[in-house]
Scaffold this active site. Structure first.
Site: not given
Length: 332
Positions: A166, A298, A91
């Site tokens: 997210h 996501e 991420h």
């Protein structure tokens, strides 16, 4: 400074922070007009800034999901990223887009309230090449829908870009327990299976006859015990059905069918994650979020795509534009 912005259209109310471009709250009515806050999060911006959130509600980038060993080669040059999810980079690294203050570029009220955030990611930030200007616009285009439009433009160098939103969803309400009773349908007949470090093997595997099959509506709890730890997998989206140029990704229902969420996007994949690592996080109103307290959908480029020539490319050249939209459509 970090603030909360409210978008309201008389039916739904969203609270969104410029810290991490984060959805902190979303009030959605059921058929009796009773509102519930359907996203996991905190009452104020402080816990987000202190790192208490396991990516609650934020936009993650420059590249969402995992990059194997935190390394990739582009245009003959090797890049090394922070290993923040050993042995991988996850991420965007230690300080991805979820942990920065975005500029508030525009605010609109009226029939279609919206807020636009902007962030300039510098060359070398978290190991990534080139300057990139990113914008994210949240809007309420109709009484029962929330939309997110993300754009990113590399200024001077080719760079991988794959953003994801997210949010952890619980359609019964953020404080209502786990999501194992929710039913979900995902418009994907394949996943990208992973190795022991959760990196895709490169294979595209059919879901038919496996616990990953959600091509027909199914209760999440039905086969989660057959998946070690729980669902945390990228689904290869293949829906032909379109709305506003976006493909149908998933349909989610709470156990009583009081709220339904249909998700549409133009991304090639969606990470279906069942909150497997959430453990005793104290959230809004003192609610304690345990394992499976929420689920994430996501939409994204495939994980580790920058190292997999057969996956859809996530490299964006200067002069080109990355564009990723999501439409969250609620009904009751």
């Amino acid at each position: 400074m970090a603030e909360l912005f409210e978008l309201s259209n008389g039916s739904m109310v969203a609270k969104i922070s410029n810290f991490g471009a984060t959805i902190t709250s979303l009030l959605v009515p059921d058929s009796d007009g009773n509102h519930a806050d359907v996203v996991l999060g905190f009452d104020s911006v402080d816990p987000y800034m202190k790192g208490a959130a396991p990516y609650f509600g934020c936009i993650v980038g420059r590249v969402a999901n995992r990059i194997k060993d935190g390394k990739f080669t582009l245009k003959g040059e090797e890049y090394s990223l922070p290993i923040n999810n050993p042995p991988n980079s996850l991420h965007g690294g230690h300080k991805g887009f979820d942990k920065v203050l975005w500029e508030v570029a525009e605010r609109k009220d009226g029939d279609t309230p919206s807020v636009t955030f902007k962030y300039q990611s510098r060359d070398g930030e978290e190991g990534y090449p080139g300057d990139v200007i990113v914008t994210a616009t949240y809007s309420l285009p109709s009484t029962m829908s929330l939309r997110l439009d993300m754009e990113a433009v590399p200024q001077d160098k080719a760079t991988p870009i794959s953003l994801a939103q997210h949010t952890y969803w619980n359609l019964s309400g953020h404080d209502s327990g786990d999501i194992l009773g929710h039913c979900i349908q995902i418009w994907a007949s394949h996943i990208t299976p992973v190795d022991e470090n959760l990196i895709p093997t490169g294979e595209i595997m059919p879901v038919k006859g496996t616990p990953f099959d959600f091509t027909a509506e199914k209760k999440i709890g039905n086969s989660i015990h057959l998946v070690p730890v729980g669902y945390d997998h990228n689904y290869v989206l293949d829906c032909e059905d379109e709305k506003l140029g976006l493909k149908h990704v998933a349909k989610l229902k709470d156990p009583l069918g009081l709220r339904i969420l249909n998700l549409w996007s133009n991304a090639p994949g969606v990470q279906f994650y069942t909150g497997n690592y959430v453990n005793g996080v104290i959230g809004k109103g003192g609610a304690v979020y345990g394992k499976h307290a929420g689920l994430c959908l996501e939409t994204q480029g495939f994980p580790n795509a920058v190292n997999q020539a057969d996956f859809p490319s996530i490299v964006v050249e200067p002069g080109d534009k990355y564009q990723h939209s999501m439409l969250f459509e609620f009904s009751n």
